[in-house]
Design a protein around this motif. Sequence first.
Motif, PDB file in Angstrom:
ATOM      1  N   THR A 105      44.735  36.408  35.310  1.00 20.67           N
ATOM      2  CA  THR A 105      46.257  36.586  35.653  1.00 20.67           C
ATOM      3  C   THR A 105      46.892  35.267  35.743  1.00 20.67           C
ATOM      4  O   THR A 105      48.041  35.145  35.718  1.00 20.67           O
ATOM      5  CB  THR A 105      46.009  36.824  37.325  1.00 20.67           C
ATOM      6  N   ARG A 151      31.461  27.678  37.990  1.00 22.10           N
ATOM      7  CA  ARG A 151      31.433  29.365  37.630  1.00 22.10           C
ATOM      8  C   ARG A 151      32.307  29.476  36.627  1.00 22.10           C
ATOM      9  O   ARG A 151      32.882  28.379  35.846  1.00 22.10           O
ATOM     10  CB  ARG A 151      31.928  29.846  38.867  1.00 22.10           C
ATOM     11  N   GLU A 190      38.277  30.611  36.284  1.00 18.65           N
ATOM     12  CA  GLU A 190      39.072  30.069  37.444  1.00 18.65           C
ATOM     13  C   GLU A 190      38.419  28.862  38.131  1.00 18.65           C
ATOM     14  O   GLU A 190      38.597  28.668  39.250  1.00 18.65           O
ATOM     15  CB  GLU A 190      39.036  31.041  38.723  1.00 18.65           C
ATOM     16  N   SER A 223      37.835  38.225  37.729  1.00 19.61           N
ATOM     17  CA  SER A 223      37.065  37.102  38.222  1.00 19.61           C
ATOM     18  C   SER A 223      38.255  36.316  38.910  1.00 19.61           C
ATOM     19  O   SER A 223      37.995  35.490  39.567  1.00 19.61           O
ATOM     20  CB  SER A 223      36.893  36.140  36.859  1.00 19.61           C
ATOM     21  N   GLY A 224      39.545  36.400  38.752  1.00 16.89           N
ATOM     22  CA  GLY A 224      40.595  35.614  39.715  1.00 16.89           C
ATOM     23  C   GLY A 224      40.875  36.428  40.886  1.00 16.89           C
ATOM     24  O   GLY A 224      41.799  35.886  41.486  1.00 16.89           O
ATOM     25  N   ASN A 225      40.214  37.302  41.083  1.00 14.16           N
ATOM     26  CA  ASN A 225      40.190  38.186  42.772  1.00 14.16           C
ATOM     27  C   ASN A 225      39.111  37.789  43.365  1.00 14.16           C
ATOM     28  O   ASN A 225      37.899  38.424  42.959  1.00 14.16           O
ATOM     29  CB  ASN A 225      40.683  39.401  42.338  1.00 14.16           C
ATOM     30  N   LEU A 226      39.176  37.035  44.601  1.00 11.47           N
ATOM     31  CA  LEU A 226      38.075  37.038  45.375  1.00 11.47           C
ATOM     32  C   LEU A 226      38.011  37.780  46.418  1.00 11.47           C
ATOM     33  O   LEU A 226      39.007  38.266  46.890  1.00 11.47           O
ATOM     34  CB  LEU A 226      38.319  35.364  45.946  1.00 11.47           C
TER      35      LEU A 226
END
Lengths: 294, 166
Positions: free
Chosen positions: A112, A194, A197, B131-134
Amino acid sequence: MRKYKFEAPQSFEELFEIMHRANFEKDEIKFVAGGTDFVPRLNFELNMIPSEQKQPLQIMYLGCLGIDSIIEKDGIISIGACCKLNDIMKNPVICEKLPVLVETISQMAGLTIRNTGTIGGNIMNASPANDSIPTFIVLDANFILKSEKKERTVKASEFFTGPGKTVAKPDEVLTRIEINLKKGHASFKKLGRRQAETLSVVNAAAYVEQENSVCKTVRVAVGSVGPTVIRCERVEVALRGKKLTEDVIKTASLKVLNEINPIDDLRASAWYRNKTAPVMVSRAIKAAAGIRGE
Amino acid sequence: MSEILNLYVNGTKMQAIAKPESTLLEVLRDELHLVSPKCGCNHGDCGACTVILDGKAVKSCTVLALTAEGKKVVTVEGLSNGSELHPVQQAFIKYGAPQCGYCTPGMVMATVAFLLDNPTPKEEEIKDALSGNLCRCGGYKEYVKAVSAVVSGEFGRLPEGSEINA
């Protein structure tokens, strides 16, 4: 409250006209492309920092200038500075001719953020932990800067002067990145806390050209271990003219310790960075030299 | 000085007042009263504010509102077809993916945009895309299970981009 202004020039003429009108003494001008780094900082500033004393900020959005295409001509690939990271990764020319850039960008941020962030913004941020810069340095890329009066070319390896600092003058805009396609292979390796991100703890890129199994041309760069991304000339000297065996690469990679000056920060200690930098450099060289393993 | 911002939100042309420093998230929530995008970190890290902007999932807290002039925005409010939920929403409910629910709208939008681009992903690709959403409840497994079920066709045909924006 600090005052903000927003301009989205549609052409370079308009951009430079606005620059003329802006009062450099009183206004701070900030060029913004994707904004994925700028906007969070702005959010932080708005919420946390008393801003009464600050001078007004002129936000100059570069996304309407039309510098977002990728062109291949005469063996040179030209990438517009406002190309979104994901669009570069998916571009057929880049996929075919510069797979290392796909390898690099796929490890930057997450899907994103890559939909918003641009390559020019990423470069001009000049972060010491930047992931694209090591790759551009080893590819011997050129950055094209445009001001009202002239256009000039600066080599990627000579572009950065410190954290957030480049040789670009306040009235210069990065318009494109040019890469001369060569026959060697390049590789990029990243170590982060990780997979997605995350910012690099250490990253490394290498470019290797071999002739009769002997290393002819080699460039190595390492990031997140000094005030800028660092070109590792001592490592390169130790590789040039040699047959690239595991031992030669291991010995050469250790020379990176003479080039870097890591700090302790929230992502890793200097000790850990010193331990891992030679490993990442070695992995990047091996991959660029086509040696399997790790 | 504020400006008038023109957006196509969930298929409808809308106007909003935006300050130079406003984010797209602020405009959607405070001006247009669309509260599905959540303000989690306001820093581009957590993904709770994810919306679809011109067909691509973006974190709306990292987008300056005025840079979205004339663009198409889709939020969770624009996903369902009348009373029928989008297959991704149905799957999230059936597989118990949302726990506290705060990250869910962002997960829904990131998933919908991802599947528009890649309708038959492998599990690893799903994990990478999300992976960009926690999710601080830690319910990641359920999200991946739910998305895999959508991919397998359990919830019927996925609407195409044009159908979602309509």
